[in-house]
Design an enzyme around this catalytic site. Structure first.
Site, PDB file in Angstrom:
ATOM      1  CD  GLU A  91       9.068   3.504   0.519  1.00 50.20           C
ATOM      2  OE1 GLU A  91       7.887   3.761  -0.075  1.00 50.20           O
ATOM      3  OE2 GLU A  91       8.974   2.541   1.149  1.00 50.20           O
ATOM      4  NE  ARG A 138       0.592  -7.620   3.251  1.00 49.34           N
ATOM      5  CZ  ARG A 138       1.610  -6.794   2.812  1.00 49.34           C
ATOM      6  NH1 ARG A 138       1.527  -5.460   3.529  1.00 49.34           N
ATOM      7  NH2 ARG A 138       2.286  -6.784   1.961  1.00 49.34           N
ATOM      8  NE  ARG A 161      10.885  -1.549  -0.592  1.00 47.74           N
ATOM      9  CZ  ARG A 161       9.814  -2.183  -0.736  1.00 47.74           C
ATOM     10  NH1 ARG A 161       9.371  -2.738  -2.129  1.00 47.74           N
ATOM     11  NH2 ARG A 161       9.029  -2.346   0.309  1.00 47.74           N
ATOM     12  CG  ASN A 209      11.397  -1.264  -5.021  1.00 42.70           C
ATOM     13  OD1 ASN A 209      11.384  -2.703  -5.124  1.00 42.70           O
ATOM     14  ND2 ASN A 209      10.647  -0.327  -4.883  1.00 42.70           N
ATOM     15  CG  HIS A 213       5.960   0.266   5.109  1.00 39.09           C
ATOM     16  ND1 HIS A 213       4.682   0.274   5.531  1.00 39.09           N
ATOM     17  CD2 HIS A 213       5.657  -0.028   3.933  1.00 39.09           C
ATOM     18  CE1 HIS A 213       3.601  -0.461   4.523  1.00 39.09           C
ATOM     19  NE2 HIS A 213       4.603  -0.567   3.711  1.00 39.09           N
TER      20      HIS A 213
END
Ligand code: AMP
Length: 384
Positions: free
Chosen positions: A363, A221, A67, A9, A156
């Site tokens: 993940e 955010r 990823r 990742n 996601h």
């Protein structure tokens, strides 16, 4: 020697890695290299990968899974990274200028050091590509999409896919529910936050859009906003496009509302009577409830609500603030089950029509599984 899958990742200045035994997908070793390209850190991603391989010693993975944040409309599932696929990830860089380039650097470094090892891309956007056009398109003239790719991709996805599958398996085991019949809303609440409407394991809507900015309130955010606020702030406050981008992505959300993006601290301050923190939590949880209601309407019936990621798995108070006001939608909460701490998949509703579940996301393991299966590995053997 057992076969293994290396999951990478790559961020702009970091490389997280996880080595899994296959096909059991137990983590053998993992680590993270930080400060890539910075003073005192690895020179670049190639140097970081070399350090990872040094650490692995003799162990060489059978497959490397990457990823990758943006797969556009092209990648609807994991893909073997041949030259054409790598070129496509490159073509998508304008849609994810901060995220796809480090992944590409990782892919190139592996190709150089381990030329005979197959590489597989697992995309954050892939799970959402089953969304109908009605969910994926913005109400903009067609050229915006045709010429510039402005549509809703969602992110996601690996997490939503993993937790919806695990929740479906769980409800089949405990309640004899057929996963194909289940309508779930999955809530990935971490530093980034997103919701997905999942019907029979298939994503039909999600809250992030062209970029990860749309939807829920997040750590830094803002989530949903009147798009006219952007042009208004540019004119009224004299902000450049880059400054607005920074404002909305890095200085807004919980941080913008109360100066703190870690939900633990926001909860502590609210409990101590801090009004800004209380308002921030109100806005955060109200937005989540609005999406649950919207997705119940999209799905036509709500069978389950799934909480995951740092906040979703750990913050009982957030789950309480989301669930209690949704009693009219059949959402209930068992206070003791909600308060209990555990790393297991568990059910926390009080027996109402909507199953409320906590499913710890994973993940990395999901990327390993998908990479293994694309490279020809047998998942049935893994699940046996
Ligand atoms: P993630 O992006 O999934 O790693 O989630 C990170 C976020 O989870 C952190 O910024 C915290 O706000 C939140 N978090 C982690 N542990 C807790 C906890 N025990 N209570 C509330 N929030 C938590």
């Amino acid at each position: 020697m057992t076969a293994s899958v290396l999951v990478l990742n790559a961020g702009s200045s970091s490389l997280k890695w996880d080595l899994f035994a296959a096909p059991a997908f137990s983590s053998l070793r993992s680590g993270m290299i930080e400060r890539i390209g910075e003073k005192g850190g690895a020179l670049d991603h190639a140097a970081a990968l070399a350090a990872v391989l040094d650490e692995l010693g003799e162990a060489r993975p059978a497959v490397v899974g990457h990823r990758i944040v943006h797969g556009g409309r092209t990648f609807t599932g994991p893909a073997l990274l041949d030259e054409a696929a790598i070129a496509e990830v490159e073509r998508l860089v304008p849609l994810a200028p901060l995220h796809n380039p480090p992944a590409l650097a990782g892919i190139r470094a592996v190709a150089e050091r381990l030329p005979n090892v197959p590489q597989v891309g697992v995309f954050d956007t892939a799970f959402h590509q089953t969304m109908p056009e009605a969910a994926a398109r913005y109400a903009l003239p067609a050229w915006c999409e045709r010429e510039h790719g402005v549509r809703r991709y969602g992110f996601h996805g690996t997490s939503h896919q993993y937790v919806s599958r695990v929740a479906g398996d769980y409800l089949q085991r405990t309640d004899g529910r057929d996963p194909v019949e289940l309508n779930l809303v999955t809530l990935h609440l971490g530093n980034g936050c997103s919701a997905a409407a999942v019907a029979g394991g298939v994503c039909v809507d999600t809250s992030m859009g062209l970029t990860p900015l749309e939807g829920l309130v997040m750590g830094t955010r803002c989530g949903d906003l009147d798009p006219a606020a952007v042009t208004y702030l540019q004119r009224a406050a004299g902000l450049s496009a880059e400054e607005v981008d920074r404002l909305l992505n890095r200085e807004s959300g919980l941080k913008g509302l109360c100066g703190e993006n870690d939900v633990r601290r926001v909860l502590q301050r609210a409990a101590a009577g801090d009004a800004d923190a209380e308002l921030a939590l109100d806005i955060y949880c109200r937005r989540i409830r609005k999406y649950v209601g919207a997705y119940a309407a999209v799905l036509g019936r709500l069978d389950g609500l799934v909480f995951t990621a740092g906040v979703g798995e750990n913050a009982a108070e957030i789950r309480r603030r989301v669930c209690e006001p949704l009693a009219g939608f059949g959402v209930t909460l068992d206070a003791a089950a909600n308060a209990a701490r555990s790393g297991e998949v568990r059910r926390i509703d009080a027996g109402g029509p909507v199953a409320v579940l906590i499913v710890p996301t994973d993940e990395e393991t999901e990327i390993a599984r998908q990479a293994w299966s694309v490279a020809g590995g047998d998942l049935a053997a893994a699940d046996a």
